[in-house]
Design a protein around this motif. Structure first.
Motif, PDB file in Angstrom:
ATOM      1  N   UNK A 181       0.832  -1.214   0.000  1.00  0.00           N
ATOM      2  CA  UNK A 181       0.000   0.000   0.000  1.00  0.00           C
ATOM      3  C   UNK A 181       0.859   1.253   0.000  1.00  0.00           C
ATOM      4  N   UNK A 182       1.933   1.236   0.782  1.00  0.00           N
ATOM      5  CA  UNK A 182       2.853   2.391   0.809  1.00  0.00           C
ATOM      6  C   UNK A 182       3.444   2.621  -0.575  1.00  0.00           C
ATOM      7  N   UNK A 183       3.763   1.523  -1.253  1.00  0.00           N
ATOM      8  CA  UNK A 183       4.338   1.635  -2.604  1.00  0.00           C
ATOM      9  C   UNK A 183       3.309   2.183  -3.582  1.00  0.00           C
ATOM     10  N   UNK A 184       2.079   1.695  -3.481  1.00  0.00           N
ATOM     11  CA  UNK A 184       1.005   2.182  -4.361  1.00  0.00           C
ATOM     12  C   UNK A 184       0.774   3.671  -4.135  1.00  0.00           C
ATOM     13  N   UNK A 185       0.873   4.084  -2.889  1.00  0.00           N
ATOM     14  CA  UNK A 185       0.673   5.513  -2.588  1.00  0.00           C
ATOM     15  C   UNK A 185       1.785   6.345  -3.205  1.00  0.00           C
ATOM     16  N   UNK A 186       2.999   5.809  -3.162  1.00  0.00           N
ATOM     17  CA  UNK A 186       4.133   6.507  -3.807  1.00  0.00           C
ATOM     18  C   UNK A 186       3.877   6.686  -5.305  1.00  0.00           C
TER      19      UNK A 186
END
Ligand SMILES: CC(=O)[C@@H](O)[C@H](O)COP(=O)(O)O
Ligand SMILES: NCC(=O)COP(=O)(O)O
Length: 242
Positions: A181-186
């Motif tokens: 999820x953190x990567x998708x947000x990036x």
């Protein structure tokens, strides 16, 4: 705050069991929206075991859905008739879910070996007229795959996490979800989550993923058989409100 989209597949399943229109999914949808749900989700499968294409059209007649004040999220595989129905009905989001014919329920998100061109073609088909979300596994590869296809959002499959909740495996699966999820947000993607979420496992999912939206159906239906949809939707809204 995380939006709650109530999946009414299982109301449609009960309706279909006698071939009539009782319970009426539209009446239940009305109760869910009046209780404060931000949206509704339907997953019209090819075997029409529960939600059907006509339910998509019917749900769009709800005033809040027609105006966009509440959203209709149509889930499914890349069947042309389903994509056409969602587009022509004016749904607000299409969530692309990999489907194995005959499966009991969804058990995974898109993976790198799935047909990327088909996914990219679907994004082109919807042509920005609705948000396209891709049902993903909790991996950076799956997220990158969706982003490369031009998706607006990813929905993380939370079934494995939900089933292992409260165990060390569940903690590890939650962290996998959080990293993805953190990567998708990036990458600038909206973050959604769904499958087997309930009031027990949802708080941890919300805290780690900070999703824009969760779609929940089976647990809400199961609890509503005891407490009714109004009370149960409000129960889940109290959790998503944090
Ligand atoms: C994509 C997802 O996790 C759910 O919407 C699931 O597809 C529900 O399908 P059933 O309601 O047929 O189990
Ligand atoms: N995308 C998940 C969904 O719509 C509902 O899944 P579930 O809560 O019925 O497992």
């Amino acid at each position: 705050m995380t939006r709650l989209s109530v999946n009414l597949n299982k109301v449609c399943l009960v309706r279909n069991s006698r071939g009539g229109n009782h319970p009426d999914p539209l009446a239940i949808a009305r109760i869910c929206l009046d209780a404060g749900a931000a949206g509704l989700t339907l997953h019209p499968r090819a075997d029409a075991r529960h939600a059907r294409l006509d339910d998509v059209i019917a749900f769009m007649t709800l005033p809040e859905v027609a105006s966009g004040a509440a959203e209709l999220n149509v889930e499914g595989d890349l069947r042309p008739e389903l994509m056409r129905c969602a587009l022509e009905a004016g749904a607000h989001q299409f969530t692309v879910v990999p489907v194995t014919p005959g499966e009991v329920t969804s058990s995974r998100g898109w993976r790198a070996y799935d047909d990327h061109e088909a996914l990219a073609a679907a994004v082109r088909f919807f042509n920005g007229q609705m948000r396209v979300s891709v049902f993903c596994d909790a991996t950076k590869t799956s997220v990158a795959y969706a982003a490369r296809a031009g998706a607006d959002a990813v929905e993380f499959y939370t079934g494995a996490f939900a089933q292992a909740y409260g165990t060390p495996d569940g903690e590890a699966l939650l962290e996998d979800l959080g990293v993805a999820a953190d990567y998708a947000r990036e990458l600038g993607l909206r973050i959604h989550a769904g499958h087997d979420l309930d009031t027990v496992n949802l708080p941890a999912c919300l805290a780690r993923l900070r999703p824009d939206e969760v779609s929940i159906g089976h647990a809400i239906m199961a609890e509503a058989l005891v407490d009714g949809f109004e009370a149960v939707v409000k129960r889940y809204l109290a959790v998503t409100a944090g």
